[in-house]
Design an enzyme around this catalytic site. Structure first.
Site, PDB file in Angstrom:
ATOM      1  N   ASP A  38     -38.675   5.398  30.819  1.00  0.00           N
ATOM      2  CA  ASP A  38     -37.468   4.628  31.100  1.00  0.00           C
ATOM      3  C   ASP A  38     -36.791   5.104  32.394  1.00  0.00           C
ATOM      4  N   CYS A  84     -42.570  -9.929  11.484  1.00  0.00           N
ATOM      5  CA  CYS A  84     -41.202 -10.412  11.244  1.00  0.00           C
ATOM      6  C   CYS A  84     -41.225 -11.658  10.341  1.00  0.00           C
ATOM      7  N   CYS A  99     -38.335 -13.276   8.165  1.00  0.00           N
ATOM      8  CA  CYS A  99     -37.171 -12.370   8.098  1.00  0.00           C
ATOM      9  C   CYS A  99     -36.218 -12.671   9.263  1.00  0.00           C
ATOM     10  N   CYS A 108     -31.977  -8.929  11.094  1.00  0.00           N
ATOM     11  CA  CYS A 108     -31.314  -8.355  12.278  1.00  0.00           C
ATOM     12  C   CYS A 108     -30.394  -9.391  12.939  1.00  0.00           C
ATOM     13  N   CYS A 145     -26.352  -8.756  13.296  1.00  0.00           N
ATOM     14  CA  CYS A 145     -25.732  -8.459  14.601  1.00  0.00           C
ATOM     15  C   CYS A 145     -24.327  -9.057  14.621  1.00  0.00           C
ATOM     16  N   CYS A 153     -23.924  -7.469  23.683  1.00  0.00           N
ATOM     17  CA  CYS A 153     -24.489  -6.361  22.904  1.00  0.00           C
ATOM     18  C   CYS A 153     -23.591  -5.117  22.975  1.00  0.00           C
ATOM     19  N   CYS A 175     -25.657   1.242  19.582  1.00  0.00           N
ATOM     20  CA  CYS A 175     -25.488   0.524  18.317  1.00  0.00           C
ATOM     21  C   CYS A 175     -26.846   0.483  17.622  1.00  0.00           C
ATOM     22  N   CYS A 197     -33.428  -3.357   9.472  1.00  0.00           N
ATOM     23  CA  CYS A 197     -34.825  -3.798   9.534  1.00  0.00           C
ATOM     24  C   CYS A 197     -35.629  -3.151   8.400  1.00  0.00           C
TER      25      CYS A 197
HETATM   26  C1  B12 Z   1     -32.327  -3.029  29.732  1.00  0.00           C
HETATM   27  C2  B12 Z   1     -32.511  -2.212  28.477  1.00  0.00           C
HETATM   28  C3  B12 Z   1     -31.543  -2.315  27.477  1.00  0.00           C
HETATM   29  C4  B12 Z   1     -30.443  -3.365  27.525  1.00  0.00           C
HETATM   30  C5  B12 Z   1     -31.060  -4.742  27.153  1.00  0.00           C
HETATM   31  C6  B12 Z   1     -31.955  -4.662  25.901  1.00  0.00           C
HETATM   32  C7  B12 Z   1     -33.123  -5.626  25.906  1.00  0.00           C
HETATM   33  N1  B12 Z   1     -33.510  -6.073  24.751  1.00  0.00           N
HETATM   34  O1  B12 Z   1     -33.667  -5.944  26.952  1.00  0.00           O
HETATM   35  C8  B12 Z   1     -29.427  -2.807  26.493  1.00  0.00           C
HETATM   36  C9  B12 Z   1     -28.397  -1.936  27.229  1.00  0.00           C
HETATM   37  C10 B12 Z   1     -28.674  -3.851  25.666  1.00  0.00           C
HETATM   38  C11 B12 Z   1     -30.339  -1.906  25.660  1.00  0.00           C
HETATM   39  C12 B12 Z   1     -30.046  -1.541  24.349  1.00  0.00           C
HETATM   40  C13 B12 Z   1     -30.862  -0.759  23.563  1.00  0.00           C
HETATM   41  N2  B12 Z   1     -31.938  -0.074  23.971  1.00  0.00           N
HETATM   42 CO1  B12 Z   1     -32.741  -0.322  25.711  1.00  0.00          CO
HETATM   43  N3  B12 Z   1     -33.700  -0.560  27.265  1.00  0.00           N
HETATM   44  C14 B12 Z   1     -33.645  -1.376  28.319  1.00  0.00           C
HETATM   45  C15 B12 Z   1     -34.811  -1.207  29.291  1.00  0.00           C
HETATM   46  C16 B12 Z   1     -34.339  -0.364  30.489  1.00  0.00           C
HETATM   47  C17 B12 Z   1     -35.430  -2.508  29.813  1.00  0.00           C
HETATM   48  C18 B12 Z   1     -35.727  -3.583  28.734  1.00  0.00           C
HETATM   49  C19 B12 Z   1     -36.139  -4.885  29.367  1.00  0.00           C
HETATM   50  O2  B12 Z   1     -37.106  -4.946  30.100  1.00  0.00           O
HETATM   51  N4  B12 Z   1     -35.356  -5.975  29.137  1.00  0.00           N
HETATM   52  C20 B12 Z   1     -35.587  -7.246  29.778  1.00  0.00           C
HETATM   53  C21 B12 Z   1     -35.855  -8.379  28.770  1.00  0.00           C
HETATM   54  C22 B12 Z   1     -36.493  -9.584  29.456  1.00  0.00           C
HETATM   55  O3  B12 Z   1     -36.762  -7.878  27.921  1.00  0.00           O
HETATM   56  P1  B12 Z   1     -36.797  -8.020  26.372  1.00  0.00           P
HETATM   57  O4  B12 Z   1     -35.603  -8.339  25.601  1.00  0.00           O
HETATM   58  O5  B12 Z   1     -37.544  -6.806  25.997  1.00  0.00           O
HETATM   59  O6  B12 Z   1     -37.664  -9.338  26.357  1.00  0.00           O
HETATM   60  C23 B12 Z   1     -38.961  -9.340  25.913  1.00  0.00           C
HETATM   61  C24 B12 Z   1     -39.041  -9.960  24.530  1.00  0.00           C
HETATM   62  O7  B12 Z   1     -37.781 -10.472  24.137  1.00  0.00           O
HETATM   63  C25 B12 Z   1     -40.143 -10.926  24.659  1.00  0.00           C
HETATM   64  N5  B12 Z   1     -39.820 -12.289  24.274  1.00  0.00           N
HETATM   65  C26 B12 Z   1     -38.958 -13.124  24.829  1.00  0.00           C
HETATM   66  N6  B12 Z   1     -39.000 -14.296  24.190  1.00  0.00           N
HETATM   67  C27 B12 Z   1     -39.921 -14.174  23.208  1.00  0.00           C
HETATM   68  C28 B12 Z   1     -40.371 -15.084  22.286  1.00  0.00           C
HETATM   69  C29 B12 Z   1     -41.355 -14.666  21.371  1.00  0.00           C
HETATM   70  C30 B12 Z   1     -41.830 -15.656  20.379  1.00  0.00           C
HETATM   71  C31 B12 Z   1     -41.863 -13.336  21.404  1.00  0.00           C
HETATM   72  C32 B12 Z   1     -42.897 -12.885  20.416  1.00  0.00           C
HETATM   73  C33 B12 Z   1     -41.409 -12.427  22.379  1.00  0.00           C
HETATM   74  C34 B12 Z   1     -40.440 -12.887  23.268  1.00  0.00           C
HETATM   75  O8  B12 Z   1     -40.587 -10.950  25.998  1.00  0.00           O
HETATM   76  C35 B12 Z   1     -39.713 -10.281  26.836  1.00  0.00           C
HETATM   77  C36 B12 Z   1     -40.521  -9.566  27.928  1.00  0.00           C
HETATM   78  O9  B12 Z   1     -41.425  -8.632  27.376  1.00  0.00           O
HETATM   79  C37 B12 Z   1     -35.848  -0.434  28.398  1.00  0.00           C
HETATM   80  C38 B12 Z   1     -36.678   0.631  29.132  1.00  0.00           C
HETATM   81  C39 B12 Z   1     -37.741   0.027  29.998  1.00  0.00           C
HETATM   82  N7  B12 Z   1     -37.871   0.552  31.216  1.00  0.00           N
HETATM   83  O10 B12 Z   1     -38.449  -0.874  29.607  1.00  0.00           O
HETATM   84  C40 B12 Z   1     -34.970   0.236  27.316  1.00  0.00           C
HETATM   85  C41 B12 Z   1     -35.485   0.246  25.883  1.00  0.00           C
HETATM   86  C42 B12 Z   1     -35.952  -1.146  25.554  1.00  0.00           C
HETATM   87  N8  B12 Z   1     -34.280   0.531  25.059  1.00  0.00           N
HETATM   88  C43 B12 Z   1     -34.520   1.229  24.041  1.00  0.00           C
HETATM   89  C44 B12 Z   1     -33.540   1.548  23.065  1.00  0.00           C
HETATM   90  C45 B12 Z   1     -33.844   2.682  22.107  1.00  0.00           C
HETATM   91  C46 B12 Z   1     -32.344   0.810  23.014  1.00  0.00           C
HETATM   92  C47 B12 Z   1     -31.298   0.809  21.875  1.00  0.00           C
HETATM   93  C48 B12 Z   1     -31.900   0.926  20.479  1.00  0.00           C
HETATM   94  C49 B12 Z   1     -30.264   1.956  22.111  1.00  0.00           C
HETATM   95  C50 B12 Z   1     -29.103   1.925  21.124  1.00  0.00           C
HETATM   96  N9  B12 Z   1     -29.273   2.439  19.911  1.00  0.00           N
HETATM   97  O11 B12 Z   1     -28.048   1.470  21.449  1.00  0.00           O
HETATM   98  C51 B12 Z   1     -30.613  -0.558  22.096  1.00  0.00           C
HETATM   99  C52 B12 Z   1     -31.302  -1.676  21.315  1.00  0.00           C
HETATM  100  C53 B12 Z   1     -30.704  -3.034  21.514  1.00  0.00           C
HETATM  101  C54 B12 Z   1     -31.708  -4.128  21.178  1.00  0.00           C
HETATM  102  N10 B12 Z   1     -31.498  -4.822  20.076  1.00  0.00           N
HETATM  103  O12 B12 Z   1     -32.665  -4.306  21.927  1.00  0.00           O
HETATM  104  C55 B12 Z   1     -35.983   1.627  23.909  1.00  0.00           C
HETATM  105  C56 B12 Z   1     -36.658   0.745  22.825  1.00  0.00           C
HETATM  106  C57 B12 Z   1     -37.750   1.442  22.031  1.00  0.00           C
HETATM  107  C58 B12 Z   1     -38.397   0.473  21.071  1.00  0.00           C
HETATM  108  N11 B12 Z   1     -38.782   0.941  19.899  1.00  0.00           N
HETATM  109  O13 B12 Z   1     -38.570  -0.696  21.347  1.00  0.00           O
HETATM  110  C59 B12 Z   1     -36.487   1.365  25.403  1.00  0.00           C
HETATM  111  C60 B12 Z   1     -37.930   0.904  25.511  1.00  0.00           C
HETATM  112  C61 B12 Z   1     -36.266   2.694  26.166  1.00  0.00           C
HETATM  113  C62 B12 Z   1     -37.379   3.696  25.908  1.00  0.00           C
HETATM  114  N12 B12 Z   1     -38.174   4.024  26.912  1.00  0.00           N
HETATM  115  O14 B12 Z   1     -37.584   4.167  24.803  1.00  0.00           O
HETATM  116  N13 B12 Z   1     -31.434  -1.568  26.322  1.00  0.00           N
HETATM  117  S1  SF4 Z   2     -34.995  -7.174  10.699  1.00  0.00           S
HETATM  118 FE1  SF4 Z   2     -36.905  -6.307  11.482  1.00  0.00          FE
HETATM  119  S2  SF4 Z   2     -38.514  -7.469  10.405  1.00  0.00           S
HETATM  120 FE2  SF4 Z   2     -36.611  -8.595  10.131  1.00  0.00          FE
HETATM  121  S3  SF4 Z   2     -36.647 -10.094  11.824  1.00  0.00           S
HETATM  122 FE3  SF4 Z   2     -35.501  -8.323  12.527  1.00  0.00          FE
HETATM  123  S4  SF4 Z   2     -36.983  -7.071  13.605  1.00  0.00           S
HETATM  124 FE4  SF4 Z   2     -38.147  -8.527  12.335  1.00  0.00          FE
HETATM  125  S1  SF4 Z   3     -27.639  -3.278  19.246  1.00  0.00           S
HETATM  126 FE1  SF4 Z   3     -26.850  -5.158  20.181  1.00  0.00          FE
HETATM  127  S2  SF4 Z   3     -28.204  -6.705  19.335  1.00  0.00           S
HETATM  128 FE2  SF4 Z   3     -28.424  -4.948  17.967  1.00  0.00          FE
HETATM  129  S3  SF4 Z   3     -26.868  -5.287  16.364  1.00  0.00           S
HETATM  130 FE3  SF4 Z   3     -25.933  -4.023  17.952  1.00  0.00          FE
HETATM  131  S4  SF4 Z   3     -24.860  -5.559  19.187  1.00  0.00           S
HETATM  132 FE4  SF4 Z   3     -26.388  -6.679  18.025  1.00  0.00          FE
END
Ligand code: B12
Ligand code: SF4
Ligand code: SF4
Length: 309
Positions: A133, A187, A190, A193, A197, A213, A238, A245
Site C-alpha cells: 500500500d 457473497c 448476502c 454489509c 453500512c 465512508c 470503520c 460479514c
Molecule cells: C483508496 C483506499 C481506501 C479508500 C477507498 C476504499 C475502496 N474500496 O476503494 C478508503 C479510505 C475508504 C479505504 C477504507 C478502507 N481500507 Co483501504 N485502501 C485503499 C487503497 C489505497 C486503494 C483501493 C482502490 O484501488 N480503490 C479504487 C476502487 C476503484 O477500487 P475498489 O473499490 O477496490 O473497486 C474494485 C471493486 O469494487 C471491483 N468492482 C467494481 N465493480 C464491480 C462489480 C462486480 C460485479 C465485481 C465482482 C467487482 C467490481 O473492481 C474495482 C477495481 O478492482 C488500497 C491499497 C492499494 N494500494 O490498493 C487500500 C486497501 C483496499 N484498504 C484496506 C483496508 C484494510 C481498509 C479498511 C478496512 C480500513 C478501515 N478499517 O477503516 C477500510 C475498508 C472500507 C471498505 N469497505 O472498503 C486494505 C484491504 C485489505 C482487504 N482484505 O481487502 C487495502 C488493500 C490496503 C492493504 N494493502 O492492505 N481504503
Molecule cells: S457481508 Fe460479506 S458475504 Fe455478505 S455480501 Fe458483504 S462481503 Fe459478501
Molecule cells: S467502512 Fe465505510 S463502507 Fe464499510 S461500513 Fe464503514 S462507512 Fe460503510
C-alpha cells in the site's frame, strides 16, 4: 531453476516470514479493473484522495512500474485478534487494523525487503520490487486474480478460509511462475454489509463512495467532516461492513502481537481521549497509523463522534 521449483521456494519463504496466503498472477495490463477505476474517479468517488487519480497508467499496468515484470506475487498478512470492541457507547472505536502498537506498512515492508533479498539471491537474473500500500498498485485486483480471495460486496478481498481482516502486499518479479486462478465469489444473495453500512457508502454491490465512508472521513479527509455523516462511534477507520460479514468470525487470528490494542487507548472514554495533549497524542501514537490524522484530525474525529452519539 524451473518456474515450479522457484514458486515452491518463494511460497515457503513467504509463509516462513509470517504471511498467511501467497498467490501468483501473470503480470499484464488490466482492463476491467482499469475501467472500474476510471468510472470511480470520473464519478469522484475518490473524494479528496487526489493521489488515487495520479499514475493511472502505472496503477493499471505493472509493466509501467517494472519494465521486464513477468509476475505479481500477492501476499496476505492477518491482523485480527480475539479482542472485541467495547459495547459501551461512551467508549469510541478505532478500527482493528490501526489500534495496535505499530504501523503495518513498517512491519510488512521489513519482511518484504528480507524476502526480496532471499528471492534475488536464488539467481543472478532475478529482480524484484515490493509494495505494501505504498505505491501505484491495485492490491485487491492482484489478490483476486491470484486466488487469495474474492472481491466482496463490501469491496474488501475475502479469503474463504479467514475472512477479510488481513493486509495485502505484492512482490513484482521478472520471472514466470505457476499462476493461481480466482476463487468463487461466495457473497451470492448476502447483503449484510450493504444493509449494515450506516452512511450508504456501499451505494451498490461491490461499489464504495469514499465521500460517504466513515473510514475515509476519519483517516483521509483533511477538512471538516460533513454534518450529515454520523460517525457511529468510530474515531479512526470503520470495521462495520467487515464485522457483519459471515466470513469473518472464523477465529483465524494473527500471531503478531503488534496488532493487539494499545493499552493506553483501550476502553478509554471520549473525555479521557479528548484530554490527551498534543505531546501525549504524538507519544502514544508514534509509529502507528493513527498518527496519519495528526492531532487536529484526532480531536476533530473525537468531537464529531461524541456529538453524533
Ligand atoms: C483508496 C483506499 C481506501 C479508500 C477507498 C476504499 C475502496 N474500496 O476503494 C478508503 C479510505 C475508504 C479505504 C477504507 C478502507 N481500507 Co483501504 N485502501 C485503499 C487503497 C489505497 C486503494 C483501493 C482502490 O484501488 N480503490 C479504487 C476502487 C476503484 O477500487 P475498489 O473499490 O477496490 O473497486 C474494485 C471493486 O469494487 C471491483 N468492482 C467494481 N465493480 C464491480 C462489480 C462486480 C460485479 C465485481 C465482482 C467487482 C467490481 O473492481 C474495482 C477495481 O478492482 C488500497 C491499497 C492499494 N494500494 O490498493 C487500500 C486497501 C483496499 N484498504 C484496506 C483496508 C484494510 C481498509 C479498511 C478496512 C480500513 C478501515 N478499517 O477503516 C477500510 C475498508 C472500507 C471498505 N469497505 O472498503 C486494505 C484491504 C485489505 C482487504 N482484505 O481487502 C487495502 C488493500 C490496503 C492493504 N494493502 O492492505 N481504503
Ligand atoms: S457481508 Fe460479506 S458475504 Fe455478505 S455480501 Fe458483504 S462481503 Fe459478501
Ligand atoms: S467502512 Fe465505510 S463502507 Fe464499510 S461500513 Fe464503514 S462507512 Fe460503510
Amino acid at each position: 531453476m524451473n518456474k515450479t521449483r522457484l514458486g515452491e521456494i518463494i511460497k515457503s519463504k513467504c509463509i516462513e516470514a509470517g504471511f498467511f496466503k501467497v498467490g501468483f498472477t501473470r503480470a499484464e495490463k488490466t482492463y476491467s479493473e482499469a475501467l472500474y477505476l476510471r468510472e470511480w474517479l470520473d464519478e469522484k468517488r475518490n473524494a479528496d484522495m487526489q493521489w488515487m487519480a495520479n499514475n493511472f497508467e502505472k496503477r493499471t499496468d505493472p509493466s509501467e512500474i517494472m519494465e521486464d515484470i513477468r509476475s505479481v506475487i500477492s501476499l496476505s498478512y492477518l491482523y485480527d485478534t480475539p479482542v472485541a470492541h467495547s459495547e459501551n457507547r461512551n467508549i469510541p472505536k478505532i478500527s482493528r487494523y490501526a489500534w495496535g502498537e505499530r504501523d503495518y506498512h513498517k512491519i510488512i515492508k521489513k519482511k518484504l525487503k528480507n524476502l526480496c533479498n532471499v528471492i534475488n539471491s536464488l539467481s543472478p537474473e532475478i529482480k524484484t520490487r515490493a509494495y505494501v500500500d505504498d505505491g501505484p498498485v491495485m492490491d485487491k485486483a492482484w489478490a483476486v486474480r491470484s486466488g487469495i480471495g474474492w472481491m466482496g460486496k463490501n469491496t474488501n478481498v475475502i479469503d474463504p478460509d479467514t475472512g477479510s481482516f488481513f493486509f495485502l502486499a505484492e512482490i513484482l518479479i521478472n520471472a514466470e511462475l505457476d499462476y493461481g486462478t480466482p476463487v468463487e465469489d461466495l457473497c451470492k444473495s448476502c447483503n449484510l454489509c450493504i444493509n449494515a453500512c450506516p452512511t450508504g457508502a456501499l451505494y451498490e454491490e461491490y461499489k464504495l463512495d469514499a465521500n460517504l465512508c466513515i473510514s475515509y472521513q476519519t483517516i483521509e479527509n483533511r477538512n471538516d467532516i460533513p454534518d450529515e455523516i454520523n460517525l457511529n462511534g468510530w474515531i479512526f477507520g470503520c470495521d462495520i461492513c467487515q464485522d457483519v460479514c459471515p466470513f469473518n468470525g472464523k477465529n483465524k487470528f494473527t500471531t503478531d502481537i503488534n496488532f493487539l490494542p494499545k493499552s493506553q487507548i483501550k476502553n478509554k472514554t471520549y473525555d479521557e481521549l479528548l484530554n490527551l495533549s498534543e505531546d501525549e497524542f504524538n507519544k502514544i501514537f508514534e509509529g502507528t497509523p493513527v498518527r496519519r490524522t495528526k492531532y487536529n484530525g484526532w480531536k476533530r474525529n473525537l468531537i464529531k463522534a461524541k456529538k453524533d452519539l
